[in-house]
Design a protein around this motif. Sequence first.
Motif, PDB file in Angstrom:
ATOM      1  N   ILE A 115     -50.069 -22.344 -67.605  1.00 23.69           N
ATOM      2  CA  ILE A 115     -50.832 -22.321 -68.855  1.00 23.69           C
ATOM      3  C   ILE A 115     -51.580 -21.010 -69.052  1.00 23.69           C
ATOM      4  O   ILE A 115     -51.601 -20.443 -70.143  1.00 23.69           O
ATOM      5  CB  ILE A 115     -51.805 -23.516 -68.895  1.00 23.69           C
ATOM      6  CG1 ILE A 115     -51.017 -24.823 -68.954  1.00 23.69           C
ATOM      7  CG2 ILE A 115     -52.757 -23.412 -70.085  1.00 23.69           C
ATOM      8  CD1 ILE A 115     -51.871 -26.060 -68.889  1.00 23.69           C
ATOM      9  N   VAL A 116     -52.208 -20.507 -67.995  1.00 20.56           N
ATOM     10  CA  VAL A 116     -53.050 -19.309 -68.142  1.00 20.56           C
ATOM     11  C   VAL A 116     -52.210 -18.088 -68.493  1.00 20.56           C
ATOM     12  O   VAL A 116     -52.698 -17.154 -69.125  1.00 20.56           O
ATOM     13  CB  VAL A 116     -53.867 -19.071 -66.855  1.00 20.56           C
ATOM     14  CG1 VAL A 116     -54.658 -17.783 -66.935  1.00 20.56           C
ATOM     15  CG2 VAL A 116     -54.812 -20.236 -66.618  1.00 20.56           C
ATOM     16  N   PHE A 117     -50.920 -18.077 -68.112  1.00 13.81           N
ATOM     17  CA  PHE A 117     -50.047 -16.977 -68.499  1.00 13.81           C
ATOM     18  C   PHE A 117     -49.623 -17.080 -69.961  1.00 13.81           C
ATOM     19  O   PHE A 117     -49.044 -16.145 -70.508  1.00 13.81           O
ATOM     20  CB  PHE A 117     -48.793 -16.961 -67.628  1.00 13.81           C
ATOM     21  CG  PHE A 117     -49.056 -16.576 -66.197  1.00 13.81           C
ATOM     22  CD1 PHE A 117     -50.131 -15.776 -65.855  1.00 13.81           C
ATOM     23  CD2 PHE A 117     -48.221 -17.005 -65.175  1.00 13.81           C
ATOM     24  CE1 PHE A 117     -50.373 -15.415 -64.547  1.00 13.81           C
ATOM     25  CE2 PHE A 117     -48.439 -16.648 -63.864  1.00 13.81           C
ATOM     26  CZ  PHE A 117     -49.526 -15.849 -63.545  1.00 13.81           C
ATOM     27  N   LYS A 118     -49.924 -18.206 -70.572  1.00 19.07           N
ATOM     28  CA  LYS A 118     -49.541 -18.428 -71.970  1.00 19.07           C
ATOM     29  C   LYS A 118     -50.706 -18.220 -72.933  1.00 19.07           C
ATOM     30  O   LYS A 118     -50.528 -17.759 -74.060  1.00 19.07           O
ATOM     31  CB  LYS A 118     -49.014 -19.859 -72.164  1.00 19.07           C
ATOM     32  CG  LYS A 118     -47.649 -20.152 -71.580  1.00 19.07           C
ATOM     33  CD  LYS A 118     -47.335 -21.634 -71.743  1.00 19.07           C
ATOM     34  CE  LYS A 118     -45.921 -21.968 -71.333  1.00 19.07           C
ATOM     35  NZ  LYS A 118     -44.934 -21.547 -72.339  1.00 19.07           N
ATOM     36  N   THR A 154     -40.036 -15.822 -70.419  1.00 24.23           N
ATOM     37  CA  THR A 154     -40.337 -14.983 -71.589  1.00 24.23           C
ATOM     38  C   THR A 154     -41.360 -15.633 -72.512  1.00 24.23           C
ATOM     39  O   THR A 154     -41.776 -15.020 -73.491  1.00 24.23           O
ATOM     40  CB  THR A 154     -39.048 -14.676 -72.378  1.00 24.23           C
ATOM     41  OG1 THR A 154     -38.518 -15.892 -72.904  1.00 24.23           O
ATOM     42  CG2 THR A 154     -38.021 -14.002 -71.493  1.00 24.23           C
ATOM     43  N   THR A 155     -41.790 -16.850 -72.198  1.00 20.56           N
ATOM     44  CA  THR A 155     -42.835 -17.508 -73.018  1.00 20.56           C
ATOM     45  C   THR A 155     -44.233 -17.205 -72.504  1.00 20.56           C
ATOM     46  O   THR A 155     -45.220 -17.644 -73.111  1.00 20.56           O
ATOM     47  CB  THR A 155     -42.627 -19.028 -73.033  1.00 20.56           C
ATOM     48  OG1 THR A 155     -42.824 -19.556 -71.709  1.00 20.56           O
ATOM     49  CG2 THR A 155     -41.234 -19.373 -73.522  1.00 20.56           C
ATOM     50  N   LEU A 156     -44.348 -16.462 -71.410  1.00 15.19           N
ATOM     51  CA  LEU A 156     -45.657 -16.182 -70.799  1.00 15.19           C
ATOM     52  C   LEU A 156     -46.301 -14.979 -71.497  1.00 15.19           C
ATOM     53  O   LEU A 156     -46.392 -13.880 -70.944  1.00 15.19           O
ATOM     54  CB  LEU A 156     -45.503 -15.943 -69.299  1.00 15.19           C
ATOM     55  CG  LEU A 156     -44.809 -17.067 -68.507  1.00 15.19           C
ATOM     56  CD1 LEU A 156     -44.693 -16.701 -67.035  1.00 15.19           C
ATOM     57  CD2 LEU A 156     -45.558 -18.379 -68.677  1.00 15.19           C
ATOM     58  N   GLY A 157     -46.748 -15.193 -72.708  1.00 17.80           N
ATOM     59  CA  GLY A 157     -47.201 -14.100 -73.556  1.00 17.80           C
ATOM     60  C   GLY A 157     -48.436 -13.378 -73.085  1.00 17.80           C
ATOM     61  O   GLY A 157     -48.710 -12.263 -73.517  1.00 17.80           O
ATOM     62  N   MET A 158     -49.241 -13.976 -72.167  1.00 20.48           N
ATOM     63  CA  MET A 158     -50.457 -13.330 -71.686  1.00 20.48           C
ATOM     64  C   MET A 158     -50.268 -12.654 -70.331  1.00 20.48           C
ATOM     65  O   MET A 158     -51.209 -12.105 -69.776  1.00 20.48           O
ATOM     66  CB  MET A 158     -51.581 -14.367 -71.571  1.00 20.48           C
ATOM     67  CG  MET A 158     -51.904 -15.112 -72.851  1.00 20.48           C
ATOM     68  SD  MET A 158     -52.340 -14.018 -74.217  1.00 20.48           S
ATOM     69  CE  MET A 158     -53.817 -13.251 -73.589  1.00 20.48           C
ATOM     70  N   ASP A 195     -41.026 -10.796 -75.884  1.00 15.71           N
ATOM     71  CA  ASP A 195     -42.077 -11.754 -76.242  1.00 15.71           C
ATOM     72  C   ASP A 195     -43.251 -11.715 -75.273  1.00 15.71           C
ATOM     73  O   ASP A 195     -44.287 -12.341 -75.528  1.00 15.71           O
ATOM     74  CB  ASP A 195     -41.512 -13.178 -76.288  1.00 15.71           C
ATOM     75  CG  ASP A 195     -40.575 -13.387 -77.462  1.00 15.71           C
ATOM     76  OD1 ASP A 195     -40.566 -12.520 -78.355  1.00 15.71           O
ATOM     77  OD2 ASP A 195     -39.866 -14.407 -77.491  1.00 15.71           O
ATOM     78  N   LEU A 196     -43.101 -11.000 -74.169  1.00 22.51           N
ATOM     79  CA  LEU A 196     -44.216 -10.849 -73.214  1.00 22.51           C
ATOM     80  C   LEU A 196     -45.175  -9.779 -73.753  1.00 22.51           C
ATOM     81  O   LEU A 196     -45.274  -8.670 -73.240  1.00 22.51           O
ATOM     82  CB  LEU A 196     -43.683 -10.468 -71.834  1.00 22.51           C
ATOM     83  CG  LEU A 196     -42.726 -11.475 -71.185  1.00 22.51           C
ATOM     84  CD1 LEU A 196     -42.206 -10.934 -69.859  1.00 22.51           C
ATOM     85  CD2 LEU A 196     -43.418 -12.811 -70.972  1.00 22.51           C
ATOM     86  N   GLU A 197     -45.913 -10.142 -74.786  1.00 22.00           N
ATOM     87  CA  GLU A 197     -46.661  -9.182 -75.589  1.00 22.00           C
ATOM     88  C   GLU A 197     -47.707  -8.388 -74.814  1.00 22.00           C
ATOM     89  O   GLU A 197     -47.997  -7.244 -75.144  1.00 22.00           O
ATOM     90  CB  GLU A 197     -47.345  -9.920 -76.743  1.00 22.00           C
ATOM     91  CG  GLU A 197     -46.383 -10.611 -77.696  1.00 22.00           C
ATOM     92  CD  GLU A 197     -47.114 -11.441 -78.727  1.00 22.00           C
ATOM     93  OE1 GLU A 197     -48.347 -11.574 -78.604  1.00 22.00           O
ATOM     94  OE2 GLU A 197     -46.455 -11.947 -79.647  1.00 22.00           O
ATOM     95  N   ASP A 198     -48.326  -8.993 -73.780  1.00 22.42           N
ATOM     96  CA  ASP A 198     -49.406  -8.328 -73.050  1.00 22.42           C
ATOM     97  C   ASP A 198     -48.923  -7.611 -71.797  1.00 22.42           C
ATOM     98  O   ASP A 198     -49.736  -7.121 -71.012  1.00 22.42           O
ATOM     99  CB  ASP A 198     -50.474  -9.353 -72.662  1.00 22.42           C
ATOM    100  CG  ASP A 198     -51.444  -9.623 -73.792  1.00 22.42           C
ATOM    101  OD1 ASP A 198     -51.113  -9.267 -74.933  1.00 22.42           O
ATOM    102  OD2 ASP A 198     -52.520 -10.190 -73.540  1.00 22.42           O
TER     103      ASP A 198
END
Length: 963
Positions: A735-738, A791-795, A816-819
């Motif tokens: 969760i925290v990676f999202k 690739t859903t781990l946006g944070m 999608d890994l924006e950060d």
Amino acid sequence: MGMKRRCCQLPSFILLCALLFLLTFRLGFCYESSKVVAGCIKAEKKALLKFKGGLTDPSGRLSSWVGEDCCVWRGVICDNRTGNVVKLKLQNPFPMSFYTDGMDYELGGVISLSLLDLKYLRYLDLSKNNFEGSRIPNFFGSLIKLRYLNLSDACFGGAIPRSLGNLSGLLYLDISNNFANLEAKDWNWISSLSSLRYLNLGRANLSKASSHLLQSVNFLPSLVELHLPRCRLYNLSPSLPSINLTSLSVVELSHNFINSIPHWLLNISSLLQLGLSYNHLQGRLPDKFEELISLQNLDLSRNILWGGQLPPSLGKLCNLHTLKLSMNNFSGEVTELINTLSTCNNSRLETLDLGYNTLTGRLPNSLGYIKKLRELRLPENMFSGSIPDSIGNLSSLEYLYLSVNEMSGRIPGNLGQLSSMIVLDLSENSWQGVITETHFANLSSLKELQITKHLPNISEIFKIDPRWLPPFKLRYINIRNCELGTKFSTWLESQNELRTVVLQNVRISGSLHDLLLKLDLPLDKLDVSHNNLSGQVHNSFRFNYGSTVDLRSNCFEGLLPLWSSNVSELYLGSNLFSGPIPPEIGEEMPLLTYLDISSNHLNGSIPLSLGNLKYLYYLDISNNNFSGKIPSFIGSLSSLGYLFLGRNRFSGEVPSSLQNCTRMGILDIGDNRLSGNLPSWTGEAMPTLLIFRARNNSFTGDIPWQFCGHSYLHILDLSNNKLTGIIPTCLGDLIVFKYDLYHWFSKIHNISLLLVTKGRIMEYKARTLDLVKILDLSSNNLSGGIPQELTTLGMLGTLNLSRNLLTGKIPEMIGDLEDLETLDLSHNKFVGEIPASMASLTFLSHLDLSFNNLSGEIPTNNQFHTFNDPSIYEGNLALCGIPLATKCSGSGETPSSGGKGDEDAEGRLEKLWFYLTVALGFFMGFWGVCGSLTIKRRWRLAFFRFLKKITNEITGLVCLMAN
């Protein structure tokens, strides 16, 4: 004639004698009636004994309730003339006493109906006792003679009885600070208390009555003080049809949920004190505030106010004694407000609190003309410049807080003339210059001194004559990041009232024993960390219960010292201590909650007695030479939240007993010789785990899928092991990676952790660990591909999968890994092209794709412009384009040579003109077809694909011409 006159005077004489007789009789009666009646009224004595019988009295406070005369019983007061009981003063005399257990003096039990027999009772005080949540007796409303009723802090609960409205003669009502479930469902009865002058309902739940509360209070024309803090008040009536509260002088509405200041409050000209702190106030201050010319105390702190300039109109309230506006969103300068305050003739302002905002600029010289100022609190703003010299005019100043600003320059010497100063806090600024005894010359009242400055360099120097004798007796001294000099210890010798000593990074050297031996007093805190102190540490110093000792980052040597059993926090890291941990540490220091002995030369095994430290919350023994197995008794430390065992020589498997440490936040077992499977039980046993570091060991087997159950995990480092199998797809559920979640490691200010990111080992402190999100699985034997779910781990900030046996293509949606700041996929077997979406990783600063089987052209747009080092693509023989020397197929060495590259460019140019012509025609007919596009989803999709194709052709042409 004379006879007639005498006869006329005779009746007058007789009348005078009669009057004298009556007067003498009356005086005698008054004298008799004024004598104390021997013994109280029997019926009331009986009622009191019955009342006592229902109470619990663990300390025997009512043991004097014996004998015939109840008027001499403790807490019972009778009328001198009639003998009737008129007052019961039964408040707890020792609530929360430092010397006694206040609970022992609490009355409790059941309040008897017999109190109704005290028909002349005017005063009833049961405050600070414990009635264990029982309801306020309904029959209190029948004590119609009551003028004073105090039930505060007595642990009553339930509904406030409406019968209290029968007490029409009541002057004082206090039912504050009782159980949280004490509530008022109906509030109309309050309007019947027409004589009430004081009302305090603090902590009672008035949420159900808040809508009509003030309308009822408005019927109390004699009310002087209204206290409703922590009453869960939401939307108060913004206005009232008429104001009857003509005597109201004190209004306390703090700790509620009020979002705007009621306008009717500003129409009460008698208002002296207004408290609205800890609410949800928003917007700007109403202009009518400046009309409250009688206002003496105004507290609007800790709201979400304004976000703009401080309203200078407040400076016109020349009767203000206290002005508190801290912890809002105020910005801008304070000059205008302080200038206005200083122009008040005979200004009465004693407290000015503007702390914890974002105020800027310099403190004006006019500050020194608010002559009666006693407290000046301006911490945690953005003030710059130096302290104005006029500060020396504030001869009444007792508390000065300027900490955590951006102030600089010299500290004025005339601060030393402020003989009333008790607390001087100048910490966390950028002071410069020299501090001498002049700065402290007349500070005879000083008890707390804090002078610290921002790092990195030390430019504040103390030069104090060693023969100088300070005029003060400090209790608290905190000096950090300054230069004290070797003679500073003589400064401390006279300070025989010290309880806290913090001398951190002040360039002192020598022996700790020589520094503090002459003090010979018990301390609450000793912090001499980050200095050049050396030698062995004696354990002869005395400490108070729950004290802290911090000797980190010095050159102390020898065996670890066993300090006083009162010490609860002990920091000895980064020294030269050697030998084993003393085997009796668990018996000698049973109160330890924090123990840091990291980065020394300690060896041996962890002693068995350490398992007796049942309060231990933080244990750091990392970076030593400890060996053997991790002892299973560490699992008995059920309070443990932070465990650092890294960079030692521990071997064997991780003991399963650690799963008893269910409060674990950080578990660092990296850089050891551990083997076996990774502990899969952490997923269920440690639900609050934030960091798991197991790098540089010999763990084997698969990555447990149970790791995916860590809801708060945001650093997972399993690198440099012998792990096999595939990367679990469920890691994409972390969760925290999202999401943007933080865990405030700054509460544990001593945390330090070595992590690999941006291609190098970096040390992270508590303040930055919140921002770090790392998934490092590098240097293992993992196989398969990169799960699409990652690739859903946006944070995610760092993804390191290098030096494995991974195959397949890099997922197309990796953009999608924006950060993402660090991406290392080197030394694997990836194939295919570099996904175009990677160009959208705008935060990417470290990239390594070397030694794979990637092919095709390297992207050149966005972040890829900054990756000019060819080594990050080395070992991919089929890659081409900048920055590699290998040119892609179709790009000639010289664009002007007229070869195939020119022909391709001409062909693309023809295509471009064709598409532009088509696009122009399309837009010409746009208004004719836009309705169809709106209706037909398939047409809309075709249109946007068309636009995308044009964009790609233009981009390709520009890149070709650039080459």
